[in-house]
Write a protein that holds these residues in place. Structure first.
Motif, PDB file in Angstrom:
ATOM      1  N   ASP A 174      -9.793  11.158  20.747  1.00 28.12           N
ATOM      2  CA  ASP A 174      -8.619  10.357  20.800  1.00 28.12           C
ATOM      3  C   ASP A 174      -9.093   8.645  20.276  1.00 28.12           C
ATOM      4  O   ASP A 174      -8.472   7.841  20.191  1.00 28.12           O
ATOM      5  CB  ASP A 174      -8.193   9.911  22.195  1.00 28.12           C
ATOM      6  N   MET A 175     -10.595   8.870  19.808  1.00 28.70           N
ATOM      7  CA  MET A 175     -11.001   7.467  19.419  1.00 28.70           C
ATOM      8  C   MET A 175     -10.496   7.312  17.960  1.00 28.70           C
ATOM      9  O   MET A 175     -10.427   8.098  16.755  1.00 28.70           O
ATOM     10  CB  MET A 175     -12.421   7.496  19.294  1.00 28.70           C
ATOM     11  N   ILE A 176     -10.002   5.966  17.942  1.00 24.70           N
ATOM     12  CA  ILE A 176      -9.429   5.633  16.659  1.00 24.70           C
ATOM     13  C   ILE A 176      -9.874   4.108  16.017  1.00 24.70           C
ATOM     14  O   ILE A 176     -10.535   3.400  17.196  1.00 24.70           O
ATOM     15  CB  ILE A 176      -7.842   5.556  16.332  1.00 24.70           C
ATOM     16  N   PHE A 177     -10.014   3.681  14.854  1.00 22.82           N
ATOM     17  CA  PHE A 177     -10.488   2.478  14.589  1.00 22.82           C
ATOM     18  C   PHE A 177      -9.523   1.441  13.677  1.00 22.82           C
ATOM     19  O   PHE A 177      -8.614   2.125  13.082  1.00 22.82           O
ATOM     20  CB  PHE A 177     -11.883   2.579  13.973  1.00 22.82           C
ATOM     21  N   PRO A 178      -9.757   0.245  14.049  1.00 22.12           N
ATOM     22  CA  PRO A 178      -8.813  -0.591  12.963  1.00 22.12           C
ATOM     23  C   PRO A 178      -9.025  -0.343  11.475  1.00 22.12           C
ATOM     24  O   PRO A 178     -10.015  -0.071  11.061  1.00 22.12           O
ATOM     25  CB  PRO A 178      -9.430  -2.093  13.216  1.00 22.12           C
ATOM     26  N   LYS A 179      -7.826  -0.367  10.992  1.00 25.13           N
ATOM     27  CA  LYS A 179      -7.804  -0.124   9.312  1.00 25.13           C
ATOM     28  C   LYS A 179      -7.558   1.419   8.865  1.00 25.13           C
ATOM     29  O   LYS A 179      -7.479   1.575   7.899  1.00 25.13           O
ATOM     30  CB  LYS A 179      -8.556  -1.026   8.384  1.00 25.13           C
ATOM     31  N   GLN A 180      -7.904   2.208  10.111  1.00 23.92           N
ATOM     32  CA  GLN A 180      -7.836   3.781   9.672  1.00 23.92           C
ATOM     33  C   GLN A 180      -6.369   4.106   9.381  1.00 23.92           C
ATOM     34  O   GLN A 180      -5.370   3.506  10.117  1.00 23.92           O
ATOM     35  CB  GLN A 180      -8.382   4.223  11.095  1.00 23.92           C
ATOM     36  N   LYS A 181      -6.021   4.845   8.598  1.00 18.94           N
ATOM     37  CA  LYS A 181      -4.674   5.368   8.204  1.00 18.94           C
ATOM     38  C   LYS A 181      -4.564   6.738   9.063  1.00 18.94           C
ATOM     39  O   LYS A 181      -5.281   7.675   8.703  1.00 18.94           O
ATOM     40  CB  LYS A 181      -4.531   5.434   6.880  1.00 18.94           C
ATOM     41  N   LEU A 182      -3.564   6.779   9.456  1.00 18.25           N
ATOM     42  CA  LEU A 182      -2.992   8.180  10.535  1.00 18.25           C
ATOM     43  C   LEU A 182      -1.602   8.465   9.720  1.00 18.25           C
ATOM     44  O   LEU A 182      -0.849   7.701   9.545  1.00 18.25           O
ATOM     45  CB  LEU A 182      -3.074   7.733  11.628  1.00 18.25           C
ATOM     46  N   GLU A 183      -1.524   9.812   9.664  1.00 19.09           N
ATOM     47  CA  GLU A 183      -0.160  10.444   9.311  1.00 19.09           C
ATOM     48  C   GLU A 183       0.447  10.808  10.553  1.00 19.09           C
ATOM     49  O   GLU A 183       0.075  11.187  11.229  1.00 19.09           O
ATOM     50  CB  GLU A 183      -0.453  11.601   8.565  1.00 19.09           C
ATOM     51  N   VAL A 184       1.532   9.912  10.545  1.00 25.04           N
ATOM     52  CA  VAL A 184       2.318   9.917  11.784  1.00 25.04           C
ATOM     53  C   VAL A 184       3.298  11.299  12.096  1.00 25.04           C
ATOM     54  O   VAL A 184       3.075  11.843  13.001  1.00 25.04           O
ATOM     55  CB  VAL A 184       3.221   8.920  11.879  1.00 25.04           C
ATOM     56  N   TYR A 185       4.075  11.519  10.889  1.00 27.79           N
ATOM     57  CA  TYR A 185       4.834  12.835  10.843  1.00 27.79           C
ATOM     58  C   TYR A 185       5.019  13.129   9.526  1.00 27.79           C
ATOM     59  O   TYR A 185       5.111  12.272   8.714  1.00 27.79           O
ATOM     60  CB  TYR A 185       6.052  13.002  11.773  1.00 27.79           C
ATOM     61  N   GLU A 186       5.383  14.436   9.197  1.00 25.66           N
ATOM     62  CA  GLU A 186       5.546  14.886   7.870  1.00 25.66           C
ATOM     63  C   GLU A 186       6.799  14.442   7.229  1.00 25.66           C
ATOM     64  O   GLU A 186       7.727  14.161   8.093  1.00 25.66           O
ATOM     65  CB  GLU A 186       5.512  16.279   7.499  1.00 25.66           C
ATOM     66  N   LYS A 187       7.110  14.337   6.201  1.00 20.22           N
ATOM     67  CA  LYS A 187       8.232  13.788   5.395  1.00 20.22           C
ATOM     68  C   LYS A 187       8.469  14.990   4.234  1.00 20.22           C
ATOM     69  O   LYS A 187       7.613  15.174   3.309  1.00 20.22           O
ATOM     70  CB  LYS A 187       8.370  12.521   4.773  1.00 20.22           C
ATOM     71  N   HIS A 188       9.682  15.585   4.256  1.00 23.19           N
ATOM     72  CA  HIS A 188       9.928  16.586   3.204  1.00 23.19           C
ATOM     73  C   HIS A 188      10.852  16.029   2.129  1.00 23.19           C
ATOM     74  O   HIS A 188      11.895  15.428   2.368  1.00 23.19           O
ATOM     75  CB  HIS A 188      10.543  17.800   3.668  1.00 23.19           C
ATOM     76  N   LEU A 189      10.584  16.014   0.924  1.00 26.95           N
ATOM     77  CA  LEU A 189      11.281  15.611  -0.095  1.00 26.95           C
ATOM     78  C   LEU A 189      11.906  16.766  -0.739  1.00 26.95           C
ATOM     79  O   LEU A 189      11.634  17.936  -1.127  1.00 26.95           O
ATOM     80  CB  LEU A 189      10.237  15.083  -1.353  1.00 26.95           C
ATOM     81  N   VAL A 190      13.523  16.696  -0.652  1.00 27.06           N
ATOM     82  CA  VAL A 190      14.386  17.773  -0.774  1.00 27.06           C
ATOM     83  C   VAL A 190      14.529  17.957  -2.384  1.00 27.06           C
ATOM     84  O   VAL A 190      14.520  17.112  -3.179  1.00 27.06           O
ATOM     85  CB  VAL A 190      15.863  17.574  -0.409  1.00 27.06           C
ATOM     86  N   GLU A 191      14.279  19.303  -2.747  1.00 30.79           N
ATOM     87  CA  GLU A 191      14.278  19.835  -4.418  1.00 30.79           C
ATOM     88  C   GLU A 191      15.587  20.674  -4.308  1.00 30.79           C
ATOM     89  O   GLU A 191      15.866  21.104  -3.309  1.00 30.79           O
ATOM     90  CB  GLU A 191      12.893  20.359  -4.429  1.00 30.79           C
ATOM     91  N   LYS A 192      15.547  21.094  -5.541  1.00 31.47           N
ATOM     92  CA  LYS A 192      16.942  22.108  -5.899  1.00 31.47           C
ATOM     93  C   LYS A 192      16.294  23.316  -5.069  1.00 31.47           C
ATOM     94  O   LYS A 192      15.269  23.889  -5.351  1.00 31.47           O
ATOM     95  CB  LYS A 192      16.789  22.258  -7.245  1.00 31.47           C
TER      96      LYS A 192
END
Length: 238
Positions: free
Chosen positions: A57-75
């Motif tokens: 659970d250890m995190i550090f300032p300026k660390q970048k975390l992915e919060v949740y995925e995003k899907h880009l809709v395609e044909k």
């Protein structure tokens, strides 16, 4: 024309389906905890651990975390196909993205969060156990360490509000790592590492929690009973 309208109503575009995904990122600031980030973004600590391949659970300032995925809709994409890809339900996709119908558009970004159903909750409980096991193998954190007697409690009880002394809503995240403390021994708001439990927040108090005693929060009454009474080491990380 009737066929075309029917296809549009179900969100189907007649092309070969492809899938494209990205992620929403969050930059950690001083004082952040995974629990607070999960609450802010309507997700869970377990999801953040898994998505970011974190071993603790250890995190550090300026660390970048992915919060949740995003899907880009395609044909060729449909809500049904997207739901199958990410292991969620169509109705969840519609709720997360405020969709009134199954119609989606090329170039549209869809948020992919966690499916809140009973089967998934059971899976998450298993993941939580696995995460705790990994966390417990992490090198001992630095900080003031003391030996305490640890009991356990749960928000899953008759007459319990589920709200801690510091305002943490345990009903919203049953897997939240929170401990009740004597504030004269462990200051409220401290980040701690509890032997056999992992990283947690000192976010609650209790009438029987005096001196070198703590009460750890667990998701269910049965887990609290299984914990019993133990003597453990607690390290005050910050």
């Amino acid at each position: 024309m009737k066929n075309l309208v029917a296809m549009l109503a179900t969100g189907i575009v007649l092309m070969s389906p492809t899938m494209s995904a990205s992620a929403l990122e969050y930059e950690v600031v001083k004082g952040d905890t995974l629990w607070e980030i999960a609450q802010e973004h309507d997700t869970s600590v377990e999801s953040l651990l898994e998505i970011n391949d974190l071993q603790s659970d250890m995190i550090f300032p300026k660390q970048k975390l992915e919060v949740y995925e995003k899907h880009l809709v395609e044909k060729g994409d449909t809500l049904y196909a997207i739901s199958k890809k990410y292991g969620v339900r169509v109705e969840e996709l519609k709720t997360w993205n405020e969709l009134d119908s199954d119609l989606i558009l090329v170039g549209q970004e869809l948020e992919i969060r966690e499916e809140q159903v009973e089967e998934v909750a059971a899976t998450q409980a298993i993941k939580t156990t696995d995460s705790s096991t990994v966390t417990n193998k992490v090198e001992k954190p630095e900080g003031r360490t003391l030996t305490v007697v640890a009991t356990a409690y749960t928000a899953e009880c008759e007459g319990c509000s589920g709200i801690t002394y510091t305002g943490i809503n345990l009903n919203k995240d049953r897997n939240a790592k929170v401990i009740a403390v004597d504030p004269t021994v462990i200051p409220l708001g401290s980040k701690v590492y509890v032997e056999g439990y992992g990283y947690a927040i000192a976010g609650d108090i209790g009438g029987a929690i005096k001196g070198n005693r703590i009460d750890i929060h667990l998701p269910t009454e049965q887990e609290a009973l299984n914990w019993g009474v133990k003597e453990v080491k607690v390290t005050i990380v910050e």
